[in-house]
Design a protein around this motif. Structure first.
Motif, short mmCIF file in Angstrom:
data_model
loop_
_atom_site.label_atom_id
_atom_site.label_comp_id
_atom_site.label_asym_id
_atom_site.label_seq_id
_atom_site.Cartn_x
_atom_site.Cartn_y
_atom_site.Cartn_z
N THR A 95 33.62 35.89 41.50
CA THR A 95 32.56 36.84 41.14
C THR A 95 31.40 36.83 42.12
OG1 THR A 95 31.64 35.20 39.59
CG2 THR A 95 33.14 36.85 38.69
N ALA A 96 31.42 35.90 43.07
CA ALA A 96 30.42 35.91 44.14
C ALA A 96 30.79 36.86 45.27
CB ALA A 96 30.23 34.49 44.69
N VAL A 97 31.96 37.48 45.20
CA VAL A 97 32.42 38.40 46.23
C VAL A 97 31.88 39.80 45.93
CG1 VAL A 97 34.45 39.43 47.32
CG2 VAL A 97 34.49 37.03 46.60
N PRO A 98 31.08 40.39 46.82
CA PRO A 98 30.47 41.69 46.52
C PRO A 98 31.46 42.80 46.22
CG PRO A 98 29.37 40.66 48.40
CD PRO A 98 30.58 39.81 48.09
N ALA A 99 32.65 42.77 46.86
CA ALA A 99 33.64 43.84 46.64
C ALA A 99 34.34 43.73 45.30
CB ALA A 99 34.67 43.82 47.76
N LEU A 100 34.14 42.62 44.60
CA LEU A 100 34.76 42.44 43.29
C LEU A 100 33.81 42.96 42.22
CD1 LEU A 100 37.48 41.12 42.44
CD2 LEU A 100 36.14 39.18 41.68
N LEU A 101 34.17 44.08 41.62
CA LEU A 101 33.26 44.77 40.71
C LEU A 101 33.25 44.16 39.31
CD1 LEU A 101 31.27 47.13 40.76
CD2 LEU A 101 33.12 48.59 39.94
N SER A 102 34.40 43.62 38.88
CA SER A 102 34.45 43.03 37.55
C SER A 102 35.58 42.01 37.49
CB SER A 102 34.67 44.09 36.47
OG SER A 102 36.02 44.54 36.45
N LEU A 103 35.48 41.14 36.49
CA LEU A 103 36.54 40.16 36.21
C LEU A 103 36.92 40.27 34.75
CD1 LEU A 103 38.31 37.67 36.80
CD2 LEU A 103 36.30 36.24 36.30
N THR A 104 38.21 40.44 34.51
CA THR A 104 38.74 40.45 33.15
C THR A 104 39.62 39.21 32.98
OG1 THR A 104 38.71 42.85 32.95
CG2 THR A 104 40.25 41.68 31.53
N VAL A 105 39.38 38.47 31.92
CA VAL A 105 40.13 37.24 31.64
C VAL A 105 40.94 37.44 30.38
CG1 VAL A 105 39.96 34.78 31.12
CG2 VAL A 105 38.38 35.82 32.78
N VAL A 106 42.23 37.18 30.48
CA VAL A 106 43.14 37.29 29.34
C VAL A 106 43.49 35.89 28.89
CG1 VAL A 106 45.29 38.31 28.50
CG2 VAL A 106 44.06 39.38 30.41
#
Length: 223
Positions: free
Chosen positions: A45-56
């Motif tokens: 999540t520190a990567v600017p190009a990563l807009l969101s994280l979904t955890v299943v």
């Protein structure tokens, strides 16, 4: 460079990492899984190009930690004999239900030596429709990137997943990304990531177990 939405899947932490049973108790393995997930999510999540994280996940501790880190959480779907890929596919479908057609990243949840710069580099290089980062064993998969906004994630994680993803059209990405390529399943893997330098949550957990982790370029932690 288009932004990407990431998906990670984590099973019940009390049932994870059985191949570490010779060096860690069941309770220690559960602690380590949660710590490694935390460091992986923090780095990703520190990567600017990563807009969101979904955890299943079906695990309440993982879900609570993921929410602390700003991730979206969904429960693990009922699945047959392939729960990991079913979970990742469900996460990807949920992402597109909420955000519309978008690029996707499926990322392993046990990459405690992952650096944000490694993942940022991967997302820059992954310009084809489907790309794969092969793990340090040469047979597994660390990450799968889908740059086609209409294509399904179609995850094929598991035994010999590198070949399965290549057979599915994924192009292997070449780069020196030791932290990204090293997921932890065995005591030998644990030695490798300790040498690379693990995230602060994993480092703290390993110290509690009596290990002496090495650490460089620290990032924030919620441990």
């Amino acid at each position: 460079m288009h932004t990407v939405h990431a998906v990670m899947a984590v099973k019940h932490i009390g049932r994870a990492k059985s191949r570490l049973a010779n060096v860690l108790s069941t309770e220690q393995r559960a602690q380590l899984v949660l710590a490694m997930f935390t460091d992986t999510a923090v780095a990703a999540t520190a990567v600017p190009a990563l807009l969101s994280l979904t955890v299943v996940t079906p695990d309440p501790l993982v879900a609570a930690r993921a929410l602390e880190l700003g991730a979206h959480v969904i429960d693990e779907p009922a699945a047959g004999d392939d729960p990991l890929n079913a979970a990742l596919a469900a996460g990807a479908a949920d992402v597109r239900d909420r955000h519309g057609p978008t690029h996707l990243l499926a990322l392993q949840a046990d990459l405690p030596a992952l650096r944000p710069s490694e993942l940022a580099d991967v997302l820059t290089l992954a310009v084809g429709a489907r790309s794969v980062v092969i793990d340090h064993t040469g047979t597994g998969t660390a990450a799968l990137v889908v740059r086609d906004i209409a294509a399904p994630l179609s995850p094929r994680f598991g035994a010999d997943s590198a070949r399965a993803h290549r057979d599915g059209g994924a192009v292997p990405l070449l780069g020196h990304w030791p932290g990204l390529r090293c997921d932890v399943d065995t005591p030998e893997d644990l030695d490798v990531v300790r040498g690379l330098g693990v995230g602060e949550c994993t480092a703290s957990t390993l110290r509690e177990f009596g290990f002496s982790p090495h650490r460089s370029d620290p990032v924030r932690t919620v441990c």
